[in-house]
Design a protein around this motif. Sequence first.
Motif, PDB file in Angstrom:
ATOM      1  N   VAL A 219     -34.640   5.640 -34.974  1.00  0.00           N
ATOM      2  CA  VAL A 219     -36.014   6.096 -35.191  1.00  0.00           C
ATOM      3  C   VAL A 219     -36.808   5.035 -35.946  1.00  0.00           C
ATOM      4  CG1 VAL A 219     -37.449   7.778 -36.412  1.00  0.00           C
ATOM      5  CG2 VAL A 219     -35.469   8.551 -35.088  1.00  0.00           C
ATOM      6  N   THR A 220     -36.211   4.491 -37.003  1.00  0.00           N
ATOM      7  CA  THR A 220     -36.897   3.471 -37.790  1.00  0.00           C
ATOM      8  C   THR A 220     -37.195   2.235 -36.955  1.00  0.00           C
ATOM      9  OG1 THR A 220     -35.836   4.230 -39.828  1.00  0.00           O
ATOM     10  CG2 THR A 220     -36.721   1.989 -39.827  1.00  0.00           C
ATOM     11  N   ARG A 221     -36.260   1.851 -36.096  1.00  0.00           N
ATOM     12  CA  ARG A 221     -36.457   0.655 -35.274  1.00  0.00           C
ATOM     13  C   ARG A 221     -37.602   0.853 -34.290  1.00  0.00           C
ATOM     14  NH1 ARG A 221     -31.736  -0.703 -34.703  1.00  0.00           N
ATOM     15  NH2 ARG A 221     -31.785  -2.655 -35.883  1.00  0.00           N
ATOM     16  N   ILE A 222     -37.643   1.989 -33.616  1.00  0.00           N
ATOM     17  CA  ILE A 222     -38.707   2.163 -32.626  1.00  0.00           C
ATOM     18  C   ILE A 222     -40.065   2.334 -33.308  1.00  0.00           C
ATOM     19  CG2 ILE A 222     -38.637   4.675 -32.285  1.00  0.00           C
ATOM     20  CD1 ILE A 222     -38.832   4.073 -29.244  1.00  0.00           C
ATOM     21  N   LEU A 223     -40.089   2.939 -34.487  1.00  0.00           N
ATOM     22  CA  LEU A 223     -41.348   3.005 -35.229  1.00  0.00           C
ATOM     23  C   LEU A 223     -41.830   1.600 -35.597  1.00  0.00           C
ATOM     24  CD1 LEU A 223     -40.806   6.072 -37.594  1.00  0.00           C
ATOM     25  CD2 LEU A 223     -42.544   5.852 -35.807  1.00  0.00           C
TER      26      LEU A 223
END
Length: 342
Positions: A219-223
Motif C-alpha cells: 500500500v505504501t509503495r503504490i501510494l
Amino acid sequence: MHVPVTTVPNGRSRFLLVLALLLTVLTPTAPALAGADAPAEAAGRTPSRGAEVVDVTQVADRQVDLSVRSTALGGRTVKVRLLTPDGWDPDDRRRHWPTFWLLHGCCGDYTSWTARTDVAETESLRDVLVVMPEAGWNGWYSDWWNNGEGGDPAWETFHTVELRHLLERDWGASRNRVVAGLSMGGQGALLYAARHPGMFRATAAYSGSAHPLLDDESVTRILGLFAGQNNDPLRVWGDPVAQRRIWRAHDPVHLAKRLKSLPVYLSCGDGTTGPLDRPGATSALEADFNRQNHALAAELKRVGARHVTTNFYGPGTHTWAYWERELHASLPMLLGALRVRG
C-alpha cells in the motif's frame, strides 16, 4: 390545360436552403491517410461518445498516431499509437481487425512499447491492430476519485468507452480483443479484463501491480507511485482505509472471480540480479510485485480458474528486457484467443 406552378420559398425555407448550401461548400472532403497529418474534420469523422480525433500522423511504417480530444480527460488531447496490420485501410468500413491493446507502465507513455521493444518488427503481429494508448505518467488506468468529485482524469472511461467506440467505428478495430501491459499497465490489463466482462478474450500482465492491498508495504509503495509529479496520492483511489471499497474494486486479487473464465498470463521476476540485468542490479519494486503476482495466481487457483499461465522466472528486475521477452512468450496465448495464427 396544365399550368406549371412555381413555389416561392418563405423566409424559413430560404434560411434552410442557404444553410444547406453553406454546409455543402464548407464541409471538407476526406484526404488519404498516407501523407502527413489529417485532422478528424478533414477525415470526415465525427466525435464518438465524448472523443474525437483531431489529428493523424504517420510516424513510421505501419505506425499511426491519433491525437484524441477526450471529454473524460477534461477536453484535453492525448495520443494513441496504432501499429497497423498489413492491408489496413480505415476508410474500408467493411473490414475490422482483431485488436490487441498494449498498455504502458508508470513513467512511460504511448510510445514506450515501440521505442523500447521490437513490437513493431514482430511478424506475428502483422495481422492484428495493436492499440497503444496514452494513460498518463501515473494515471493507473482508473477514473480518479478526486476527493469524491470524480472527473478529470477518467482514464478508464476514456479507454473502455470513448476510445473503444472511436476505434471500432472509424479505425478498423473489431470487438475481438485482448489486452496486455507492463507494471502499471499490467494492473490496467487485469483491471480492464475483470471490470468489463466480455470486452477482452484474454489478458497478460508483465511485472504487474497485481495485489496493491497485499500488505502495508504494498500500500505504501503504490501510494508513493500515486504521488509522482507532486500529485496528491489520495486523488487516485482515495484513502486506503476510508475508501477501502474503491481500493478493492481496483485490486485484481479481489476481482479474481471475474477473471477465472479468461486465459490469463502472469509473469514477474523476484527483484534480484537476473541474466538480463547489469551486474549487481536489484529492484525492491519487482520483489513486491512478485509477491503480489504469486498471491493473484493462488487466488485464481482458489476460485477455479483453469486457464492461467505463470512464468515466475526468479532472478530479474523491473526492466524492459524482461518485458519484451515476456511479450513474446505470451503472444501464442493472446493470438490464440484472437484466433490469429502466430
